[in-house]
Design an enzyme around this catalytic site. Sequence first.
Site, PDB file in Angstrom:
ATOM      1  N   ASP A   1       0.858  -1.182   0.000  1.00  0.00           N
ATOM      2  CA  ASP A   1       0.000   0.000   0.000  1.00  0.00           C
ATOM      3  C   ASP A   1       0.896   1.235   0.000  1.00  0.00           C
ATOM      4  O   ASP A   1       2.090   1.151   0.332  1.00  0.00           O
ATOM      5  CB  ASP A   1      -0.898  -0.039   1.236  1.00  0.00           C
TER       6      ASP A   1
ATOM      7  N   ASP B   1      -0.193   5.189   0.830  1.00  0.00           N
ATOM      8  CA  ASP B   1      -0.409   6.198   1.878  1.00  0.00           C
ATOM      9  C   ASP B   1      -0.565   5.546   3.242  1.00  0.00           C
ATOM     10  O   ASP B   1      -1.385   4.643   3.432  1.00  0.00           O
ATOM     11  CB  ASP B   1      -1.654   7.017   1.549  1.00  0.00           C
TER      12      ASP B   1
ATOM     13  N   ASP C   1      -2.221  -0.394   5.802  1.00  0.00           N
ATOM     14  CA  ASP C   1      -2.506   0.260   7.082  1.00  0.00           C
ATOM     15  C   ASP C   1      -3.974   0.532   7.334  1.00  0.00           C
ATOM     16  O   ASP C   1      -4.374   0.806   8.474  1.00  0.00           O
ATOM     17  CB  ASP C   1      -1.769   1.600   7.149  1.00  0.00           C
TER      18      ASP C   1
END
Length: 271
Positions: A42, A44, A223
């Site tokens: 991922d 960001d 996240d």
Amino acid sequence: MKHDVAEMPLDDDIAPGSAAPGSSPAPASLIPPLTETAVLLDVDGTLLDFAPTPREVWVPPDLAETMRGLHKRTGGALALVSGRSLNDIDLIFAPDLFPAIGGHGAEMRLQPDSDEAVAAHSPPLDKELKRRLAAIAKLSPGILLEDKGYSLALHYRLAPHAEKAIYEAVSLIRADLPDAPIEVLPGKSVCEIKMAGFTKASGVLELMTHEPFKGRRPFFIGDDVTDESVFEIMPDYHGLAFSVGRRAAGVDGYFGTPTDVREFLAQLLNR
């Protein structure tokens, strides 16, 4: 069987770094040789630290070097898995190009030197629906509107007081259009609305049917709530899942911050 990495012995090559209390980077011994691995990341909040606005994120030079090295060492089996569009991903990591899944699985590129996006699973959001959703940004100064084509994001990092009003306004629109095939994705200071029928997991499932990813053991680091669908499918490939900033359900380990992720990837490359 899932493990808390804090309970597992660390490989000598991987130091704890600056992880949050109770967390530590995954032992390098968990990761297969890079020639047998698919690295899925991922963007960001995982690779990159959050910024006040989506356009202000920054790729540290050391990370760019690590990414190039991992892409080479894996034989090209490194992919970014993001809610951002492919075009946005490319602008952030310019001049580097990497294989990527964009738009939460709506588009995918297998080769960094290819301009062709494959496996597009959804048309862009309906223009009228997008117009109505975009008007929500007028509720308060500080709400930032991001048009991703396949989705629309309302960022309220600069207007945290507006969170409840944003979700209420989205709920009213959904109630007015009960048959609209859309999904609402709550994120970190963002409310994102996309077409239904595709996810980051559906993108990864497609990705893993293509070379050079096919037949490899993947590991994925993410996240946010939108990354949980990918966590869930990692066991299907005997893969590994790691979360950032929190211990997500079903992961093999977790990192405290994006800094810890970047350090781990650099050390993994030099293992």
